[in-house]
Design a protein around this motif. Structure first.
Motif, PDB file in Angstrom:
ATOM      1  N   SER A  60       0.811  -1.212   0.000  1.00 21.98           N
ATOM      2  CA  SER A  60       0.000   0.000   0.000  1.00 21.98           C
ATOM      3  C   SER A  60       0.845   1.264   0.000  1.00 21.98           C
ATOM      4  N   SER A  61       0.127   2.381  -0.079  1.00 21.05           N
ATOM      5  CA  SER A  61       0.704   3.717   0.004  1.00 21.05           C
ATOM      6  C   SER A  61      -0.178   4.523   0.955  1.00 21.05           C
ATOM      7  N   TYR A  97      -1.068   7.502   0.765  1.00 21.15           N
ATOM      8  CA  TYR A  97      -1.889   8.504   0.078  1.00 21.15           C
ATOM      9  C   TYR A  97      -2.852   7.895  -0.931  1.00 21.15           C
ATOM     10  N   CYS A  98      -3.063   6.609  -0.850  1.00 18.05           N
ATOM     11  CA  CYS A  98      -3.869   5.898  -1.845  1.00 18.05           C
ATOM     12  C   CYS A  98      -5.282   5.658  -1.324  1.00 18.05           C
ATOM     13  N   TYR A 120      -7.632   4.011  -2.713  1.00 17.13           N
ATOM     14  CA  TYR A 120      -8.021   2.627  -2.979  1.00 17.13           C
ATOM     15  C   TYR A 120      -7.474   1.688  -1.904  1.00 17.13           C
ATOM     16  N   CYS A 121      -6.301   2.012  -1.380  1.00 14.36           N
ATOM     17  CA  CYS A 121      -5.727   1.222  -0.279  1.00 14.36           C
ATOM     18  C   CYS A 121      -6.617   1.329   0.952  1.00 14.36           C
ATOM     19  N   ASN A 155       4.376  -0.950   3.013  1.00 10.73           N
ATOM     20  CA  ASN A 155       4.244   0.383   2.423  1.00 10.73           C
ATOM     21  C   ASN A 155       5.333   0.583   1.364  1.00 10.73           C
ATOM     22  N   ASP A 180       5.798   3.594  -0.261  1.00 14.75           N
ATOM     23  CA  ASP A 180       6.132   5.017  -0.393  1.00 14.75           C
ATOM     24  C   ASP A 180       7.635   5.248  -0.259  1.00 14.75           C
ATOM     25  N   ARG A 199       8.599  -1.514  -4.138  1.00 10.83           N
ATOM     26  CA  ARG A 199       7.608  -1.478  -5.223  1.00 10.83           C
ATOM     27  C   ARG A 199       8.004  -2.442  -6.340  1.00 10.83           C
ATOM     28  N   SER A 231       0.680  -0.937  -9.550  1.00 11.42           N
ATOM     29  CA  SER A 231      -0.206  -0.054  -8.784  1.00 11.42           C
ATOM     30  C   SER A 231      -0.513  -0.649  -7.416  1.00 11.42           C
ATOM     31  N   CYS A 250      -7.884  -3.129  -5.323  1.00  8.01           N
ATOM     32  CA  CYS A 250      -9.121  -2.819  -4.606  1.00  8.01           C
ATOM     33  C   CYS A 250     -10.349  -3.287  -5.381  1.00  8.01           C
TER      34      CYS A 250
END
Length: 88
Positions: free
Chosen positions: A8-9, A11-12, A14-15, A34, A36, A42, A53, A67
């Motif tokens: 995840s991130s 600022y997402c 959808y997360c 994470n 980020d 990533r 993504s 998601c």
């Protein structure tokens, strides 16, 4: 309860939405990775999931997707059984 991993991130949206659905289905703990500011993480996620993504969600090592994929699985009635260790 199944082991859930979420790439995840912070600022997402959808997360956050995916985690809200998991909470609604009774998941109280998951492994969150994470990405980020961590291009190597990533990249590892992309190699594992085949996508770049976030979120990328795995349940007991099985790639669920993002998601929208998680919500689609839930809509088909497949999420809860998978979380309970009885994939349909």
């Amino acid at each position: 309860m199944a082991h859930v991993t979420i790439y995840s991130s912070d600022y997402c949206p959808y997360c956050h939405r995916a985690k809200a659905l998991l909470r609604a289905r009774g998941v109280t703990e998951w492994e969150e990775i994470n990405v980020d500011g961590r291009p190597e993480v990533r990249q590892a996620m992309a190699q594992r999931a085949g996508r770049t993504s976030v979120p990328q969600i795995f349940i007991d090592g099985r790639h669920i997707g993002g998601c929208d994929d998680l919500h689609a699985l839930d809509a088909r009635g497949g999420l809860v059984p998978l979380l309970n260790g009885t994939p349909g």
